[in-house]
Design a protein around this motif. Structure first.
Motif, mmCIF file in Angstrom:
data_model
loop_
_atom_site.group_PDB
_atom_site.id
_atom_site.type_symbol
_atom_site.label_atom_id
_atom_site.label_comp_id
_atom_site.label_asym_id
_atom_site.label_seq_id
_atom_site.Cartn_x
_atom_site.Cartn_y
_atom_site.Cartn_z
ATOM 1 N N ALA A 15 103.333 -10.283 -79.740
ATOM 2 C CA ALA A 15 103.841 -9.931 -81.059
ATOM 3 C C ALA A 15 104.301 -8.451 -81.091
ATOM 4 C CB ALA A 15 102.350 -10.024 -81.838
ATOM 5 N N VAL A 16 103.825 -7.697 -80.039
ATOM 6 C CA VAL A 16 104.373 -6.299 -80.255
ATOM 7 C C VAL A 16 105.853 -6.460 -79.814
ATOM 8 C CG1 VAL A 16 104.255 -3.899 -79.180
ATOM 9 C CG2 VAL A 16 102.136 -5.022 -80.217
ATOM 10 N N LEU A 17 105.925 -7.154 -78.924
ATOM 11 C CA LEU A 17 107.506 -7.304 -78.070
ATOM 12 C C LEU A 17 108.441 -7.922 -79.267
ATOM 13 C CD1 LEU A 17 109.353 -7.712 -75.975
ATOM 14 C CD2 LEU A 17 108.504 -9.975 -75.585
ATOM 15 N N ILE A 18 107.852 -9.013 -80.052
ATOM 16 C CA ILE A 18 108.842 -9.206 -81.032
ATOM 17 C C ILE A 18 108.926 -8.473 -82.177
ATOM 18 C CG2 ILE A 18 109.378 -11.377 -82.752
ATOM 19 C CD1 ILE A 18 109.888 -11.965 -79.456
ATOM 20 N N PHE A 49 112.687 -1.303 -74.693
ATOM 21 C CA PHE A 49 111.441 -0.671 -75.004
ATOM 22 C C PHE A 49 110.247 -1.337 -75.683
ATOM 23 C CE2 PHE A 49 114.317 3.355 -75.574
ATOM 24 C CZ PHE A 49 114.233 3.724 -74.493
ATOM 25 N N ALA A 50 110.826 -2.510 -76.151
ATOM 26 C CA ALA A 50 110.008 -3.498 -76.774
ATOM 27 C C ALA A 50 109.108 -4.036 -75.637
ATOM 28 C CB ALA A 50 110.472 -4.532 -77.457
ATOM 29 N N VAL A 51 109.738 -4.498 -74.570
ATOM 30 C CA VAL A 51 109.204 -5.049 -73.340
ATOM 31 C C VAL A 51 108.029 -4.068 -72.662
ATOM 32 C CG1 VAL A 51 109.387 -5.962 -71.137
ATOM 33 C CG2 VAL A 51 111.173 -6.747 -72.791
ATOM 34 N N LEU A 52 108.638 -2.968 -72.363
ATOM 35 C CA LEU A 52 107.797 -1.861 -72.050
ATOM 36 C C LEU A 52 106.496 -1.678 -72.906
ATOM 37 C CD1 LEU A 52 107.212 0.478 -69.809
ATOM 38 C CD2 LEU A 52 108.497 2.017 -71.491
ATOM 39 N N THR A 53 106.467 -1.701 -74.083
ATOM 40 C CA THR A 53 105.450 -1.210 -74.932
ATOM 41 C C THR A 53 104.479 -2.680 -74.795
ATOM 42 O OG1 THR A 53 106.819 -0.083 -76.384
ATOM 43 C CG2 THR A 53 104.418 -0.714 -77.476
ATOM 44 N N GLY A 54 105.049 -4.035 -75.189
ATOM 45 C CA GLY A 54 104.158 -5.007 -75.025
ATOM 46 C C GLY A 54 103.634 -5.151 -73.733
ATOM 47 N N ALA A 55 104.205 -4.963 -72.606
ATOM 48 C CA ALA A 55 103.783 -4.880 -71.196
ATOM 49 C C ALA A 55 102.364 -4.066 -70.963
ATOM 50 C CB ALA A 55 104.619 -4.661 -70.147
ATOM 51 N N HIS A 65 102.327 -11.443 -69.135
ATOM 52 C CA HIS A 65 103.696 -12.418 -68.909
ATOM 53 C C HIS A 65 104.514 -12.327 -69.985
ATOM 54 C CE1 HIS A 65 100.968 -15.084 -66.169
ATOM 55 N NE2 HIS A 65 101.000 -13.985 -65.742
ATOM 56 N N LEU A 66 104.251 -12.533 -71.364
ATOM 57 C CA LEU A 66 104.855 -12.335 -72.528
ATOM 58 C C LEU A 66 105.972 -13.344 -72.728
ATOM 59 C CD1 LEU A 66 104.743 -8.462 -73.086
ATOM 60 C CD2 LEU A 66 102.827 -10.173 -73.290
ATOM 61 N N ASN A 67 106.130 -14.343 -71.745
ATOM 62 C CA ASN A 67 107.239 -14.952 -71.382
ATOM 63 C C ASN A 67 107.022 -16.275 -70.914
ATOM 64 O OD1 ASN A 67 109.781 -15.983 -70.820
ATOM 65 N ND2 ASN A 67 110.675 -14.132 -70.388
ATOM 66 N N PRO A 68 107.281 -17.354 -71.442
ATOM 67 C CA PRO A 68 106.810 -18.765 -70.514
ATOM 68 C C PRO A 68 107.614 -18.678 -69.196
ATOM 69 C CG PRO A 68 107.149 -19.258 -72.954
ATOM 70 C CD PRO A 68 107.574 -17.778 -72.780
ATOM 71 N N ALA A 69 109.122 -18.221 -69.391
ATOM 72 C CA ALA A 69 109.831 -18.232 -68.068
ATOM 73 C C ALA A 69 108.883 -17.504 -66.761
ATOM 74 C CB ALA A 69 111.081 -17.696 -68.106
ATOM 75 N N VAL A 70 108.458 -16.248 -67.219
ATOM 76 C CA VAL A 70 107.845 -15.675 -66.361
ATOM 77 C C VAL A 70 106.446 -16.438 -65.981
ATOM 78 C CG1 VAL A 70 106.533 -13.591 -66.021
ATOM 79 C CG2 VAL A 70 108.638 -13.349 -67.204
ATOM 80 N N THR A 71 105.647 -17.045 -66.864
ATOM 81 C CA THR A 71 104.428 -17.505 -66.531
ATOM 82 C C THR A 71 104.956 -18.852 -65.506
ATOM 83 O OG1 THR A 71 103.611 -17.180 -68.710
ATOM 84 C CG2 THR A 71 102.751 -18.972 -67.508
ATOM 85 N N GLN A 92 101.752 -17.093 -76.500
ATOM 86 C CA GLN A 92 103.134 -16.516 -76.345
ATOM 87 C C GLN A 92 103.831 -16.838 -77.646
ATOM 88 O OE1 GLN A 92 104.564 -17.739 -72.495
ATOM 89 N NE2 GLN A 92 103.358 -16.179 -71.571
ATOM 90 N N LEU A 93 104.019 -18.265 -77.861
ATOM 91 C CA LEU A 93 104.452 -18.508 -79.214
ATOM 92 C C LEU A 93 103.873 -18.098 -80.648
ATOM 93 C CD1 LEU A 93 106.624 -20.464 -80.179
ATOM 94 C CD2 LEU A 93 105.069 -22.395 -80.082
ATOM 95 N N LEU A 94 102.333 -18.129 -80.323
ATOM 96 C CA LEU A 94 101.803 -17.685 -81.489
ATOM 97 C C LEU A 94 102.083 -16.251 -81.899
ATOM 98 C CD1 LEU A 94 99.548 -18.091 -83.904
ATOM 99 C CD2 LEU A 94 97.949 -17.615 -82.100
ATOM 100 N N GLY A 95 101.990 -15.402 -80.728
ATOM 101 C CA GLY A 95 102.364 -14.047 -80.800
ATOM 102 C C GLY A 95 103.769 -13.767 -81.290
ATOM 103 N N ALA A 96 104.894 -14.636 -80.799
ATOM 104 C CA ALA A 96 106.128 -14.311 -81.264
ATOM 105 C C ALA A 96 106.413 -14.741 -82.688
ATOM 106 C CB ALA A 96 107.010 -15.237 -80.446
#
Length: 253
Positions: A15-18, A49-55, A65-71, A92-96
């Motif tokens: 959610a924070v990433l998106i 920076f969005a990825v950094l904060t979410g991670a 993970h924040l990403n199904p491809a990573v999972t 992840q989908l709900l958060g997005a």
């Protein structure tokens, strides 16, 4: 790692990433925004920076993970249990989707000003994409199914392979502090170098969740959600994540 940890970490982190990634797209796109027309550099660094904060937020809880491809890549590599994959993807989908709704809430006035502007409202555009769809999801500059799909696959292989080879899995416990920073810089690099053709989704839920929200939100004159293209930023990153996991096992394990 418990199921509740995965759900909470992935939902909040994504959610924070998106929120931050979609937020920079809104800032650059919408009328009456102080960052209007700030350009591609602002978008690429904003997403990094969005990825950094979410991670940072989710790393110690769910592994960020924040990403199904990573999972998928981590599951093939062996650091994530396949039985946990459905929960990761659903969270992840709900958060997005939550993140996309928050972008709309933050930029509510700007969305209204932009979409009710006479120049926007009277524009006749045969494109299937609406005038603010780019705030929510990606789209190609040239519509070529093979090129667009290959672009997303290659860009995602770079991302997931960079994560796996930096030791970010950490025995299945997630991103370390340095790993989160490296991943964010990789995302910036991908955006600058490979993002031009398709907008570099490199994350199925980053595209699908906000696209669903775009379709549902009561935005005036918003246009279409371009569902004919939507499968590419889902399939491409998933294929890329799987390829990266396999390459890691062959070349680096």
């Amino acid at each position: 790692m418990s199921s509740s940890d995965i759900f909470i970490g992935e939902t909040i982190g994504t959610a924070v990433l998106i929120l931050l990634g979609g937020g920079v797209c809104a800032a650059v796109t919408l009328k009456r925004s102080k960052a209007k027309d700030a350009g591609w550099l602002a978008i690429t660094f904003g997403w990094g920076f969005a990825v950094l904060t979410g991670a940072y937020l989710a790393g110690g809880v769910s592994g960020a993970h924040l990403n199904p491809a990573v999972t998928i890549g981590l599951a093939i590599e062996g650091g994530t249990k396949w039985s946990d994959v459905p929960l990761y993807l659903a969270s992840q989908l709900l958060g997005a989707m939550i993140g996309a709704v928050l972008v709309w809430a933050v930029y509510y006035g700007q969305f209204h000003a932009h979409l009710t502007d006479p120049e926007i409202a009277k524009t006749k555009d045969d494109s299937p994409a609406g005038p603010v769809l780019g705030v929510f999801s990606t789209g190609p500059e040239i519509r070529n199914v093979v090129q667009n799909l290959v672009t997303e696959i290659i860009a995602t292989v770079v991302l997931v392979l960079a994560i796996l080879t930096q030791g970010l899995n950490d025995g299945g416990h997630g991103l370390g502090t340095l790993g989160a920073l490296i991943t964010a810089l990789v995302v910036v690099s991908i955006g600058l170098s490979l993002g031009g053709p398709t907008g570099y989704a490199i994350n199925p839920v980053r595209d699908l969740g906000p696209r669903i929200v775009h379709a549902l939100l009561p935005l005036p004159n918003k246009g279409g959600s371009d569902w004919s293209y939507a499968w590419i930023p889902i399939a491409g990153p998933l294929i890329g994540g799987a390829i990266a996991g396999g390459l890691y096992n062959v070349a680096f394990a």
